[in-house]
Design an enzyme around this catalytic site. Structure first.
Site, PDB file in Angstrom:
ATOM      1  N   GLY A 138       7.978  71.041  -4.644  1.00 19.84           N
ATOM      2  CA  GLY A 138       8.333  71.722  -3.392  1.00 19.84           C
ATOM      3  C   GLY A 138       9.841  71.922  -3.299  1.00 19.84           C
ATOM      4  O   GLY A 138      10.324  73.027  -3.003  1.00 19.84           O
TER       5      GLY A 138
ATOM      6  N   CYS B  11      10.252  56.913  -0.658  1.00 21.28           N
ATOM      7  CA  CYS B  11      10.976  57.470  -1.801  1.00 21.28           C
ATOM      8  C   CYS B  11      11.767  56.381  -2.516  1.00 21.28           C
ATOM      9  O   CYS B  11      12.180  56.551  -3.657  1.00 21.28           O
ATOM     10  CB  CYS B  11      11.882  58.610  -1.358  1.00 21.28           C
TER      11      CYS B  11
ATOM     12  N   GLY C 168      10.578  65.691   0.125  1.00 19.01           N
ATOM     13  CA  GLY C 168       9.194  65.865  -0.318  1.00 19.01           C
ATOM     14  C   GLY C 168       9.093  65.803  -1.821  1.00 19.01           C
ATOM     15  O   GLY C 168       9.836  65.050  -2.478  1.00 19.01           O
TER      16      GLY C 168
ATOM     17  N   GLU D 238      15.697  66.134  -1.103  1.00 18.01           N
ATOM     18  CA  GLU D 238      15.532  64.756  -1.587  1.00 18.01           C
ATOM     19  C   GLU D 238      14.125  64.703  -2.141  1.00 18.01           C
ATOM     20  O   GLU D 238      13.163  64.899  -1.412  1.00 18.01           O
ATOM     21  CB  GLU D 238      15.763  63.805  -0.400  1.00 18.01           C
TER      22      GLU D 238
ATOM     23  N   GLU E 182       7.909  59.319 -11.192  1.00 21.07           N
ATOM     24  CA  GLU E 182       7.385  58.705  -9.972  1.00 21.07           C
ATOM     25  C   GLU E 182       5.889  58.978  -9.790  1.00 21.07           C
ATOM     26  O   GLU E 182       5.427  60.108  -9.953  1.00 21.07           O
ATOM     27  CB  GLU E 182       8.141  59.279  -8.758  1.00 21.07           C
TER      28      GLU E 182
END
Ligand code: NAP
Length: 526
Positions: free
Chosen positions: A245, A302, A241, A265, A393
């Protein structure tokens, strides 16, 4: 379809909590009908106690017994049929074809772990036999293998409602390792989670697994999710996520009286470097594939290539024109949740306000409640060096083209990069040799290096590494995709001077499971 909106606690269902929630349909904005009860602390306690009791039995199950369980889960998921596709498309806005493909990946990865267990050598057995008359001291008999850690907490990912959710990679690898699993369902797809959870429950019942080997809890991350991480029975966490988080869970886990590992991840920008000669020779094709990769699944991967670095050499202007044309023809679509759409819009707004950033092209606006428009930005190596936020990102169908004046500038970009999941280099065979120093630098920054390809599309296999140095993941030493993910949920145990009968079969002299072992420094199967 008959959804109950309850917790699955071992072989039972429970709805003690009075607080309920409903998932929205991101395509229409409508609220879906089922009310899901949020788990209470008492329900978490019950799931944890059952998981602890189940671990005593499940940790002793043979590889073949666990393989049968994983294969049965795959069968039960397939048996749900179209209901699963219907609810997953309604909850995520992902098209039916994508959900069907993801179901195949999910059942495929369960069966791949089953194969690994049936073969058996994954336990990494090492045997050093005793030399009683060794001088000056005798050598003891030592035997080492991987054993399960204990109950694992899994946080389902929003962007893979099947392959990285309730029966996804984290759950499959933990169950394969011999660990019971408690899943905190992602609030964006609770119905999908319930159907898959019930499939696991049924599979466990049918093949005689202990009550508590699997539980599924609904509720808020900061409440039931945090309590799951802090529960003393839990020995590791799997998460996919956001950075925020993931880091919240890492901190919670580190501050427990008994700290535990969190395998989070947290995504990355996945830089793609385009070297001059290949840009001149194949720029048009690269631009087309790049635009497709950035906008695949509305950019909600991702491994989305969020940064492309091109040398401003002879082939650059035509390449820029190709990128512009390609981006104008790609379409946006519906994002998974309103929150994810908001984060995308905020990221785009920041770039639009930044004086060092220009727009190269905008794609076609998607249709639907949470729809967005793809957009390609442009900046230069100096700006990337000075403003760190430009290389962060933005989850969605966007990317930043970075103009580099020279090879040295490309190297500097690579040098200052943080950890990513992947990095890609496009080059001719000759220039790949010439840029070996760039590739070497990138190897220190990522988990997976690609030549002349695009990072979206993660193969589930024995040689996949999906993870990377921080902040891409919280632990660069492990993968969350592929069979090597099993080692996140095991620990090595050495048995010294054990009588044969007390040793696990994997370590007995006769090698009854016929697995590969490192015996006195040599790999052998005898
Ligand atoms: P998220 O906000 O990180 O949530 C993922 C899970 O973690 C949910 O179950 C959530 O619970 C829980 N959670 C979040 N913050 C928590 C906290 N502080 N303490 C305890 N639990 C917490 O991810 P998302 O909702 O899927 O998407 C939000 C953003 O995450 C996206 O915009 C994107 O940037 C990123 N993302 C990255 C990836 C990736 O591939 N790494 C995948 C998906 C999303 P709730 O049910 O309460 O939300």
């Amino acid at each position: 379809m008959n959804l109950e909106g309850k917790q699955l606690i071992g072989f039972t269902v429970s709805s003690e909590g009075e607080s309920v929630f409903q998932a929205p349909n991101p395509s229409t904005g409508e609220t879906l009908p089922t009310q899901f009860h949020k788990a209470t602390k008492a329900e978490l306690e019950s799931a944890a106690q059952k998981a602890q009791a189940a671990f005593k039995v499940y940790r002793k199950k043979s590889g073949i017994e666990k393989a049968i369980f994983l294969e049965k889960i795959a069968e039960e998921i397939e048996a749900i049929g179209d209901d699963l596709v219907q609810i997953a498309t309604a909850e995520t806005g992902l098209p039916a074809g994508r959900i069907q493909g993801e179901r195949g990946r999910t059942t495929g990865q369960l069966r791949l772990f089953a194969q690994l267990l049936r073969e058996g050598s994954w336990v990494n057995a090492r045997i050093e036999t005793a030399i009683p008359d060794r001088q000056p001291l005798p050598k003891v008999d030592l035997r080492l293998m991987q054993r399960p850690l204990g109950p694992v907490g899994v946080f389902g990912a929003s962007n893979f409602p099947l392959a990285f959710s309730v029966a996804g990679g984290d759950t499959a690898s933990a169950l394969a390792a011999g660990c019971p699993v408690i899943v905190k369902a992602h609030s964006a797809h609770p119905g999908t989670s319930e159907l898959v959870g019930r499939a696991i429950q049924q599979a466990a019942l049918k093949v005689g697994m202990p009550d508590g080997v699997f539980s599924l809890l609904h509720g808020s991350g900061t409440e039931i999710g945090a309590a799951l991480v802090q529960h003393p029975v839990i020995k590791a966490i799997g998460f996919t996520g956001s950075y925020q988080g993931g880091m919240a869970l890492v901190k919670l886990a580190a501050n427990r009286p008994e700290p535990i590992p969190v395998y989070a991840e947290m995504g990355s920008t996945n830089p793609v470097f385009i070297l001059p000669q290949i840009m001149k020779e194949k720029g048009a094709a690269i631009a087309q594939q790049f635009a497709a990769s950035v906008t695949l699944g509305v950019g909600q991967f991702c491994t989305n290539p969020g940064m492309i670095i091109a040398n401003k050499s002879e082939g650059y202007q035509p390449f820029l024109t190709d990128l512009e044309t390609q981006f104008q023809s790609v379409s946006g679509g519906v994002m998974l949740t309103g929150g994810i759409r908001k984060a995308y819009q905020e990221g785009i707004a920041k770039h639009l306000e930044n004086e060092s950033v220009d727009i190269v092209a905008k794609g076609i606006e998607g249709t639907g409640f949470t729809a967005v428009q793809p957009i390609l930005f442009k900046t230069d190596a100096r700006a990337i060096g000075e403003d760190h936020t430009l290389s962060e990102e933005i989850f969605g169908p966007t990317s930043v083209l970075v103009e580099a004046e020279s090879k040295e500038e490309m190297l500097r970009i690579a040098e200052t990069m943080e950890g990513h999941l992947t990095a890609t280099v496009h080059g001719t065979p000759e220039e790949l040799v010439e840029y070996a120093d760039l590739i070497d630098l990138l190897e220190q920054k990522v988990g997976r290096l690609l030549i002349n390809g695009f990072p979206t599309g993660v193969e589930v296999c024995h040689a996949m590494m999906h993870g990377g140095p921080f902040p891409a993941s919280s632990d660069s030493r492990s993968t969350s995709v592929g069979t090597a993910a099993i080692y996140r949920f095991t620990r090595p145990v050495s048995y010294q001077n054990f009588p044969q009968a007390l040793l696990p079969e994997e370590l007995q002299d006769s090698n009854p499971l016929n697995i590969w072992r490192l015996v006195n420094g040599e790999f052998q199967k005898i």
